[in-house]
Write a protein that holds these residues in place. Structure first.
Motif, short mmCIF file in Angstrom:
data_model
loop_
_atom_site.label_atom_id
_atom_site.label_comp_id
_atom_site.label_asym_id
_atom_site.label_seq_id
_atom_site.Cartn_x
_atom_site.Cartn_y
_atom_site.Cartn_z
N THR A 310 0.84 -1.19 0.00
CA THR A 310 0.00 0.00 0.00
C THR A 310 0.88 1.25 0.00
O THR A 310 1.87 1.30 0.72
CB THR A 310 -0.87 -0.01 1.28
OG1 THR A 310 -1.61 -1.23 1.30
CG2 THR A 310 -1.82 1.16 1.31
N GLU A 311 0.53 2.24 -0.80
CA GLU A 311 1.33 3.47 -0.82
C GLU A 311 1.32 4.13 0.56
O GLU A 311 0.29 4.17 1.23
CB GLU A 311 0.75 4.46 -1.84
CG GLU A 311 0.98 4.05 -3.28
CD GLU A 311 0.21 4.95 -4.23
OE1 GLU A 311 -1.04 5.03 -4.10
OE2 GLU A 311 0.83 5.58 -5.09
N GLY A 312 2.47 4.62 0.96
CA GLY A 312 2.57 5.24 2.28
C GLY A 312 2.87 4.22 3.37
O GLY A 312 2.96 4.57 4.54
N SER A 313 2.97 2.96 2.97
CA SER A 313 3.32 1.94 3.95
C SER A 313 4.02 0.78 3.26
O SER A 313 4.36 0.85 2.07
CB SER A 313 2.07 1.44 4.67
OG SER A 313 2.44 0.59 5.74
N PRO A 326 -6.10 5.79 1.11
CA PRO A 326 -4.78 6.41 1.28
C PRO A 326 -4.84 7.89 1.65
O PRO A 326 -3.94 8.42 2.30
CB PRO A 326 -4.13 6.25 -0.10
CG PRO A 326 -4.84 5.11 -0.73
CD PRO A 326 -6.24 5.15 -0.20
N TYR A 329 -5.19 8.50 5.42
CA TYR A 329 -3.90 8.45 6.11
C TYR A 329 -3.03 9.67 5.75
O TYR A 329 -2.33 10.20 6.60
CB TYR A 329 -3.16 7.15 5.78
CG TYR A 329 -3.83 5.96 6.43
CD1 TYR A 329 -3.58 5.67 7.77
CD2 TYR A 329 -4.75 5.18 5.73
CE1 TYR A 329 -4.21 4.60 8.38
CE2 TYR A 329 -5.38 4.11 6.34
CZ TYR A 329 -5.10 3.82 7.67
OH TYR A 329 -5.73 2.78 8.28
N TYR A 330 -3.11 10.09 4.51
CA TYR A 330 -2.28 11.23 4.11
C TYR A 330 -2.69 12.51 4.86
O TYR A 330 -1.85 13.29 5.30
CB TYR A 330 -2.35 11.46 2.59
CG TYR A 330 -1.31 12.44 2.13
CD1 TYR A 330 0.03 12.06 2.08
CD2 TYR A 330 -1.64 13.75 1.81
CE1 TYR A 330 1.02 12.97 1.71
CE2 TYR A 330 -0.66 14.66 1.43
CZ TYR A 330 0.66 14.26 1.38
OH TYR A 330 1.63 15.16 1.02
N ARG A 340 0.53 6.34 7.34
CA ARG A 340 0.05 4.96 7.37
C ARG A 340 1.11 3.97 7.85
O ARG A 340 0.80 3.02 8.57
CB ARG A 340 -0.39 4.59 5.97
CG ARG A 340 -1.04 3.29 5.91
CD ARG A 340 -1.94 3.30 4.72
NE ARG A 340 -2.66 2.06 4.65
CZ ARG A 340 -3.68 1.88 3.84
NH1 ARG A 340 -4.07 2.86 3.06
NH2 ARG A 340 -4.30 0.75 3.81
N PRO A 371 0.32 9.28 -1.96
CA PRO A 371 -0.42 8.21 -2.66
C PRO A 371 -0.86 8.65 -4.06
O PRO A 371 -1.86 9.34 -4.21
CB PRO A 371 -1.62 7.96 -1.75
CG PRO A 371 -1.79 9.18 -0.93
CD PRO A 371 -0.48 9.93 -0.91
#
Ligand SMILES: [Zn+2]
Length: 423
Positions: A310-313, A326, A329-330, A340, A371
């Motif tokens: 997953t983007e950001g993680s 996403p 979380y952003y 994230r 993301p």
């Protein structure tokens, strides 16, 4: 040499004089849990989800005098002190009290078809011999893997009510929540939270199950099996806001009607009592581990993780069903400095899947990644331009946490530095 030192002193003094506002009622000084890396800026969601604006005081995760967060303290208790056999016996007693043998549903499981709700429903049905009705508030935009997992879940033997809120209203509220609070998930969270008790009332199935108690609150205690009534109920609509806008104003200025908004609002406390509704956490009765829930879901329903992280993680299996996820979380990263990867790594660190050092490295590597994959989908959903998106992001950026340096925004005190040299 002496001059340099004088300059340093002067520099420090100017820095100290320049006091930056601390938004959202957060603690001014950033601290990271010495066990799991979560920071003391972590907000706790409670009834305040209905609040008027983003600057009202935010309740944040508690730290003890040794610098350990409430979630870690509760994890220790889960591991060392709780008598899980005794707790499971209480669960059997509860199920025995409500179990029906005439084929009708005897409990509600609220969930998205993610790993946790899958495990709750599956355990209740196949281990504790209940007949759950599963209830889902649809994501804003299903991902392909999210939709497949939803089908896997139902396919494993569950009845489901999939509630899609009025698309026009949901878009309006999500946009307002993004622009007014930088909290695009607020309408979703409220809708989801309030759906299960209302379905319970409507179908006369008073027993409702969720997964794990909010571990960030710390130890839910011996009476923590049930979610408190006030969390799910409310009647004072005049005092409530959605997307940061009072209900009255949504009706008068934004063309919404009470019928449109009803799905987001809590059940009346009198009806809640009349119907005898009880919302329980399965994770209070049986020991909960998010990674084990994932393995369980894979084994029992064929749950699919993503093929890419997953983007950001770095994770592949948490919150993967909504294309707009996403951005939840952003926006947390912008407001609270917590992205994230921090949530994922803190949880895995707490559950002894990774070390604190590994967690810090993962946060450094992934937490601030933008993301990109569903960015256009998200803009299209809200009906805003990229320029407007960025304008809102900068309006809500927490300047107590972020500083602009070398052409980019940087955290003043990231977990991988923790203490700056000048402190
Ligand atoms: Zn911790």
């Amino acid at each position: 040499m002496a001059e340099n030192r004088l300059e340093d002193v002067n520099h420090q003094q100017t820095e100290q004089v320049e006091v930056v506002d601390v938004p959202y009622g957060l603690p001014r000084e950033v601290k990271y849990c010495t066990k799991c890396i979560i920071s003391n800026q972590r907000p706790l969601a409670k009834k305040s989800e209905f609040k008027h604006n983003s600057n009202s005081a935010t309740e944040t995760i508690d730290f003890d005098e040794t610098g350990v967060c409430a979630a870690c303290r509760y994890h220790e208790k889960k591991t060392n002190q709780i008598d899980w056999q005794e707790r499971e016996k209480l669960l059997w007693d509860l199920c025995d009290k409500y179990r029906k043998s005439d084929g009708s549903h005897d409990c509600i499981v609220s969930g998205s078809g993610g790993k946790d709700s899958v495990m709750v429903a599956h355990l209740l049905k196949y281990k504790y011999k209940m007949n759950p009705l599963t209830v889902t508030w649809a994501p804003h935009m299903y991902t392909e893997v999210g939709w497949r997992n939803m089908q896997h879940w139902i396919g494993a033997g569950f009845d489901n009510i999939l509630f899609h809120p009025n698309g026009k209203v949901h878009k309006l509220l999500t946009k307002l929540a993004f622009e007014n609070l930088l909290h695009p998930f607020q309408p979703f969270i409220l809708g989801q939270k309030n759906l299960a008790p209302k379905i319970a009332a409507k179908f006369d199935i008073p027993l409702v199950f969720y997964g794990e108690p909010g571990v960030d609150y710390g130890d839910p205690g011996n009476d923590g099996a049930q979610r408190k009534k006030h969390y799910h109920t409310g009647a004072d609509y005049d005092k409530m806001c959605l997307g940061g806008v009072p209900i009255k104003e949504l009706i008068e200025k934004h063309g919404a009607s009470m019928t449109d908004l009803k799905a987001y609002l809590p059940i009346d406390p009198e009806e809640y009592d009349q119907k005898g509704i009880q919302v329980h956490y399965l994770g209070w009765y049986v020991k909960w581990d998010p990674q084990e829930a994932y393995y369980y879901a894979v084994e029992h329903i064929g749950f699919e993780a993503n093929t890419e992280r997953t983007e950001g993680s770095y994770s592949k299996y948490s919150s993967i069903d909504d294309k707009s996820d996403p951005f939840h979380y952003y926006t947390q990263l912008v407001k609270f400095g917590i992205g994230r990867a921090t949530y994922d790594a803190a949880q895995e660190c707490r559950n002894n899947k990774i070390t604190r050092e590994e967690a810090v490295a993962l946060v450094k590597k992934f937490d601030q990644e933008f993301p990109k994959k569903y960015f256009q989908d998200f803009l299209d959903y809200l009906g805003i331009t990229e320029g407007r998106f960025l304008e809102c992001i900068e309006k809500f950026r927490n300047k107590n946490l972020w500083e602009f340096a070398d052409g980019t925004w940087k955290l003043k005190k990231p977990v991988w530095v923790e203490k700056r040299n000048d402190e």
